[in-house]
Every structure is written in C-alpha cells, then in structure tokens.
Design a protein around this motif. Structure first.
Motif, PDB file in Angstrom:
ATOM      1  N   ILE A   8       3.912   5.883  43.907  1.00 43.24           N
ATOM      2  CA  ILE A   8       5.575   5.120  42.694  1.00 43.24           C
ATOM      3  C   ILE A   8       4.461   4.982  41.432  1.00 43.24           C
ATOM      4  CG2 ILE A   8       5.023   3.277  43.746  1.00 43.24           C
ATOM      5  CD1 ILE A   8       8.019   3.085  43.320  1.00 43.24           C
ATOM      6  N   TYR A   9       4.852   5.745  40.862  1.00 41.04           N
ATOM      7  CA  TYR A   9       5.326   5.713  39.086  1.00 41.04           C
ATOM      8  C   TYR A   9       5.693   4.350  38.319  1.00 41.04           C
ATOM      9  CZ  TYR A   9       1.530   9.829  39.051  1.00 41.04           C
ATOM     10  OH  TYR A   9       0.629  10.667  39.234  1.00 41.04           O
ATOM     11  N   GLY A  10       7.013   4.434  39.202  1.00 38.09           N
ATOM     12  CA  GLY A  10       7.874   2.983  38.812  1.00 38.09           C
ATOM     13  C   GLY A  10       9.439   4.120  39.336  1.00 38.09           C
ATOM     14  N   LYS A  11      10.088   3.150  38.347  1.00 39.72           N
ATOM     15  CA  LYS A  11      12.037   3.463  38.749  1.00 39.72           C
ATOM     16  C   LYS A  11      12.102   5.333  39.259  1.00 39.72           C
ATOM     17  CE  LYS A  11      16.429   1.586  37.867  1.00 39.72           C
ATOM     18  NZ  LYS A  11      16.693   1.445  36.404  1.00 39.72           N
ATOM     19  N   GLU A  45      12.065  -1.180  46.168  1.00 34.93           N
ATOM     20  CA  GLU A  45      10.834  -0.885  45.193  1.00 34.93           C
ATOM     21  C   GLU A  45      11.054   0.990  43.889  1.00 34.93           C
ATOM     22  OE1 GLU A  45       7.547  -0.230  47.172  1.00 34.93           O
ATOM     23  OE2 GLU A  45       5.549  -0.555  45.313  1.00 34.93           O
ATOM     24  N   TYR A  46      11.518   1.655  44.615  1.00 38.07           N
ATOM     25  CA  TYR A  46      11.937   3.093  44.913  1.00 38.07           C
ATOM     26  C   TYR A  46      13.426   3.250  43.344  1.00 38.07           C
ATOM     27  CZ  TYR A  46      13.648   8.354  44.666  1.00 38.07           C
ATOM     28  OH  TYR A  46      14.252   9.266  44.581  1.00 38.07           O
ATOM     29  N   GLN A  47      14.477   2.840  44.368  1.00 38.25           N
ATOM     30  CA  GLN A  47      15.599   1.992  43.055  1.00 38.25           C
ATOM     31  C   GLN A  47      15.252   1.760  41.956  1.00 38.25           C
ATOM     32  OE1 GLN A  47      18.282   1.795  45.836  1.00 38.25           O
ATOM     33  NE2 GLN A  47      18.679   3.352  46.890  1.00 38.25           N
ATOM     34  N   ASP A  48      15.119   0.696  42.434  1.00 35.32           N
ATOM     35  CA  ASP A  48      15.157  -0.545  41.373  1.00 35.32           C
ATOM     36  C   ASP A  48      13.534  -0.853  40.749  1.00 35.32           C
ATOM     37  OD1 ASP A  48      18.320  -0.630  42.028  1.00 35.32           O
ATOM     38  OD2 ASP A  48      16.950  -2.391  43.400  1.00 35.32           O
ATOM     39  N   GLY A  49      12.728  -0.335  40.829  1.00 35.27           N
ATOM     40  CA  GLY A  49      11.619  -0.834  41.061  1.00 35.27           C
ATOM     41  C   GLY A  49      11.235  -1.901  41.168  1.00 35.27           C
ATOM     42  N   LEU A  59      -4.307 -10.636  41.247  1.00 33.65           N
ATOM     43  CA  LEU A  59      -5.333 -10.602  42.518  1.00 33.65           C
ATOM     44  C   LEU A  59      -5.800  -9.343  42.247  1.00 33.65           C
ATOM     45  CD1 LEU A  59      -3.780 -12.799  45.156  1.00 33.65           C
ATOM     46  CD2 LEU A  59      -5.294 -13.907  43.306  1.00 33.65           C
ATOM     47  N   THR A  60      -5.227  -8.481  42.329  1.00 34.63           N
ATOM     48  CA  THR A  60      -5.779  -6.521  42.564  1.00 34.63           C
ATOM     49  C   THR A  60      -5.996  -6.048  41.464  1.00 34.63           C
ATOM     50  OG1 THR A  60      -4.057  -5.797  42.287  1.00 34.63           O
ATOM     51  CG2 THR A  60      -4.850  -6.097  44.121  1.00 34.63           C
ATOM     52  N   ASN A  61      -5.981  -6.700  39.682  1.00 37.75           N
ATOM     53  CA  ASN A  61      -6.376  -5.853  38.676  1.00 37.75           C
ATOM     54  C   ASN A  61      -5.720  -4.540  38.904  1.00 37.75           C
ATOM     55  OD1 ASN A  61      -6.582  -6.334  36.610  1.00 37.75           O
ATOM     56  ND2 ASN A  61      -8.707  -5.327  36.446  1.00 37.75           N
ATOM     57  N   LYS A  62      -4.598  -4.267  39.539  1.00 36.62           N
ATOM     58  CA  LYS A  62      -3.873  -3.133  39.864  1.00 36.62           C
ATOM     59  C   LYS A  62      -2.315  -3.182  39.154  1.00 36.62           C
ATOM     60  CE  LYS A  62      -6.992  -0.868  42.399  1.00 36.62           C
ATOM     61  NZ  LYS A  62      -7.354  -1.217  43.930  1.00 36.62           N
ATOM     62  N   CYS A  63      -1.762  -2.173  39.139  1.00 34.79           N
ATOM     63  CA  CYS A  63      -0.444  -1.832  38.687  1.00 34.79           C
ATOM     64  C   CYS A  63      -0.075  -0.038  38.676  1.00 34.79           C
ATOM     65  CB  CYS A  63       0.119  -2.345  37.124  1.00 34.79           C
ATOM     66  SG  CYS A  63      -0.782  -1.232  36.068  1.00 34.79           S
ATOM     67  N   ALA A  64       0.870   0.217  38.643  1.00 32.31           N
ATOM     68  CA  ALA A  64       1.641   1.670  38.679  1.00 32.31           C
ATOM     69  C   ALA A  64       1.070   2.639  37.885  1.00 32.31           C
ATOM     70  CB  ALA A  64       2.723   1.218  38.772  1.00 32.31           C
ATOM     71  N   PRO A  65       0.833   3.659  38.262  1.00 37.94           N
ATOM     72  CA  PRO A  65       1.053   4.273  39.430  1.00 37.94           C
ATOM     73  C   PRO A  65       0.233   4.046  41.108  1.00 37.94           C
ATOM     74  CG  PRO A  65      -0.709   5.910  38.731  1.00 37.94           C
ATOM     75  CD  PRO A  65      -0.166   4.725  37.418  1.00 37.94           C
ATOM     76  N   LEU A  66       0.835   3.493  41.850  1.00 37.15           N
ATOM     77  CA  LEU A  66       0.372   2.936  42.868  1.00 37.15           C
ATOM     78  C   LEU A  66       0.684   3.853  44.491  1.00 37.15           C
ATOM     79  CD1 LEU A  66       0.465  -1.005  42.755  1.00 37.15           C
ATOM     80  CD2 LEU A  66      -1.777   0.569  42.457  1.00 37.15           C
ATOM     81  N   VAL A  67       0.196   4.386  45.282  1.00 29.68           N
ATOM     82  CA  VAL A  67       0.067   4.246  46.662  1.00 29.68           C
ATOM     83  C   VAL A  67       1.200   3.667  47.552  1.00 29.68           C
ATOM     84  CG1 VAL A  67      -0.689   5.191  48.475  1.00 29.68           C
ATOM     85  CG2 VAL A  67      -2.300   5.792  46.750  1.00 29.68           C
ATOM     86  N   LEU A  68       2.640   4.025  47.884  1.00 25.81           N
ATOM     87  CA  LEU A  68       3.419   3.288  47.994  1.00 25.81           C
ATOM     88  C   LEU A  68       3.308   3.734  49.658  1.00 25.81           C
ATOM     89  CD1 LEU A  68       6.470   2.387  47.388  1.00 25.81           C
ATOM     90  CD2 LEU A  68       7.454   4.667  48.999  1.00 25.81           C
ATOM     91  N   GLY A  69       4.025   2.258  50.400  1.00 26.24           N
ATOM     92  CA  GLY A  69       3.832   2.435  51.796  1.00 26.24           C
ATOM     93  C   GLY A  69       3.038   1.108  52.358  1.00 26.24           C
TER      94      GLY A  69
END
Ligand SMILES: [Zn+2]
Ligand SMILES: [Zn+2]
Length: 358
Positions: A8-11, A45-49, A59-69
């Motif tokens: 998922i890259y965003g909305k 998450e998919y429809q509206d982000g 905590l993870t220091n990560k953001c999109a794009p991320l693997v969904l699920g």
C-alpha cells in the motif's frame, strides 16, 4: 531473493509487486505466510488511508509504502540468532501489534494501549499500518508476538486468531458468567466471533441483530438462538424483552458502531446489565447515562487485545467447524483489491475473506 507482496502506497493505491525478502533480526522469526485475512480496517486503510503511516512511525521508523495485512498465520522458516522458543516448521499465528514494551501501559501488560504506538499522523501500531504485514510470502515477526499453534492446527483457522482475539478480549472484560443471556449488535466478523466465544464461554441464549439477512443466516448457522433484523432501538428492546420474559439481557456487545445500535444495546440490558463497546464509532455517540444508571448498568469498552492469543487458539481448536464457517471466500494475492477489499465492502454475503499465499 524476491517475493510477491501487496504493497500500500497510500489512499486507493495498492500494488502487487516484487519486493526483496529480508533476513529476520535477532529477535525475529521469518514466517512463510499461508493465509492472511482481510478486515474492515484494511478497507478503511485502502479507501481513506486511515491509520496508515505517512510519516515515519515512532517505533518502527517506517512509513508507506508498506506491505498490507495484519491477520495472518504461517510456518517458521528462519530463526533470528536470539530466538529460543520456536523452531523451523512451527505453525504460527501472528499477533500484529507494535508496542514499545517500556511505557506504563506496556509494563502493566496492557500493550494494546501502548503510549508510543500511535504516530503523530494517527498511524496505528499494527503490522500492515506502520510496518510490513502479512500480504507477502515471507514476513519477519517478533518472537514474542509469534504464537505457536498446535501442530495439526489448520493455517486458515490460524488467520482467524487475530480477529477472534478481539472478541475474546471483550468477553473476558465483560466477565460473562455461565447462563448469561447476551445480545450482540452487528453480525459482521467481530459480532460472529463474539457469538462463538460467548457460546463457548457458557452463555445461555444469544440474540444477534443486524440489517443484513445474509449475515443473520450465517449467525443462525453458528448457533444464534434468536436473529433479529431491527433498526429501531425501541422495537429491538421490545423483542429482546419478549424473548427474555422481560428480564433483558445480562450483557450486550456493541459490534456495529451506530448511535441507534448503541441505544438498542443500552435499552436491552436488564438490571445490573453490562454494555460492552467493541466497535470503533465513526462519529462520537451520545450515551443514555440516566437510563443505564436507573438499572444499575455499566458501560465498558474493549480495544484490541493483550495476552489472549493462547486462549483464542484453544477456543478455535475446540470449535474448528464453527469458526471455519466464518470464512466465506479464499482468494489469491493478485485479487486482493477486486475480490478482497472491494468485494468485502459491498457484498454482505462475505464475512471473512482470506488471501491464500501458498
Ligand atoms: Zn483486522
Ligand atoms: Zn508501550
């Protein structure tokens, strides 16, 4: 090595693409994912982000794009150096929580309420929202959040442990006693899991109310004692009272998230009754405190889960056939958007759709 993933890259931007498989960190295991369930929060998450990390999560220091699920199960294929409690080949249900382990809430065991798990952009502390989730062939997860399943436990049922844990947590919080009568508002997956869990915990009669006749048919096949299709909270209460000889129910679980369903839950509990809110309301509801007070009732909320996965695994293991009925479709990774997220949003015949990864 490369693998296929739903990223998922965003909305409204999910791409099925090749990404690298990375080695697990020292406190992680690598899971070969078998099944990943799709849930209402994935749809938002998919429809509206909603809840997706756009800026780096604290905590993870990560953001999109991320693997969904975030609802997934699989088999351990690699161990981090420090992992001692698991071995290659173990079947695992993943608890997809991201928590700091050091704040007051975490130290008290309430890591579902971790003070550091929500990002400034409101991103949620869950895999699939602030770190890579289960819609990939190989996912690295923390050893402490990798729950071993019994060796012959089917992995499609393993993917139900996460959403069913939401129901188990709520039932534990309700302190349900054997013989209690129960009303469940909403027959979506969480309402259906709540039905199965209260039955397993010894509820006497379970009434479930939803506007969808398809979902009520499923609830009926899962052992609901009375299914109602009632929008009006007062008419609902009349029917509940008739069924319970004017006693009302001992506990009402609010799994729908509307003002009318909350009103119906509050109206339908009897003396000393409890209303347990599980649904995340879209808008802030008003609460009839006076009505509840006059019957000595209480209002509780239940958010996520903490320390319940083992119980959930045991309950599903004892009721495999019933839990399997909640799975209404299995799809391949390539169809996660059209036959997964979009279908689930519009087709009330669907309860839990699983993506099969192997
Ligand atoms: Zn979910
Ligand atoms: Zn914490």
């Amino acid at each position: 090595m490369a693998q296929t993933a739903a990223v998922i890259y965003g909305k409204q931007d999910i791409r099925i693409q090749k990404i690298a498989v990375t080695d697990p960190l020292s406190d992680e295991v690598q899971i070969k994912v078998a099944y990943n369930g799709i849930c209402g929060s994935d749809i938002h998450e998919y429809q509206d982000g909603m809840d997706l990390a756009i800026h780096k999560h604290p905590l993870t220091n990560k953001c999109a794009p991320l693997v969904l699920g975030h609802e997934f199960a699989g088999t351990v294929v690699k161990l981090g150096e420090k992992v001692t409690s698991l071995k290659i080949g173990d079947r695992i249900a993943v608890e997809p929580i991201v928590a700091c382990g050091r704040c007051h809430a975490c130290l008290a065991g309430n890591y579902n309420l971790c003070e550091r798990s929500i990002g400034k952009d409101n991103s949620a502390g869950f895999l699939g929202f602030c770190a890579d989730g289960g819609l990939e062939e190989y996912c690295n997860v923390k050893e402490v959040f990798a729950h071993k399943l019994p060796q012959n436990f089917p992995l499609d049922l393993g993917a139900l442990v996460e959403p069913a844990s939401v129901a188990v947590q709520a039932v534990l919080r309700s302190k349900l006693q054997p013989g209690d009568d129960v009303l469940i508002q909403g027959a979506g997956p969480i309402g259906l899991f709540t039905l199965l869990v209260v039955k397993a915990a010894g509820a006497h009669r379970v009434i479930i109310n939803d506007l969808s006749s398809q979902r009520l048919a499923l609830a009926d096949s899962l052992g609901a004692d009375l299914t109602l299709q009632e929008k009006d909270p007062n008419l609902l209460t009349q029917k509940v009272n008739k069924f319970t000889s004017n006693q009302g129910v001992n506990i009402a679980f609010e799994c729908a998230g509307f003002q009318t369903t909350l009103n119906g839950a509050i109206n339908s509990v009897g003396k000393n009754g409890k209303v347990v809110v599980i649904a995340l309301f879209g808008s802030i509801p008003s609460v009839d405190v006076r009505g509840l007070l006059k019957k000595g009732g209480s209002l509780l909320t239940s958010y996520g889960y903490a320390n319940v996965f083992e119980r959930t695994i045991n309950i599903i293991d004892n009721h495999r056939d019933s839990f399997r009925k909640v799975i209404t479709k299995k799809i391949s990774l390539g169809h996660v958007v059209d036959q997964g997220l979009e279908l689930l949003a519009k087709d009330k015949h669907q309860a839990k759709i699983l993506v099969q990864l192997e």
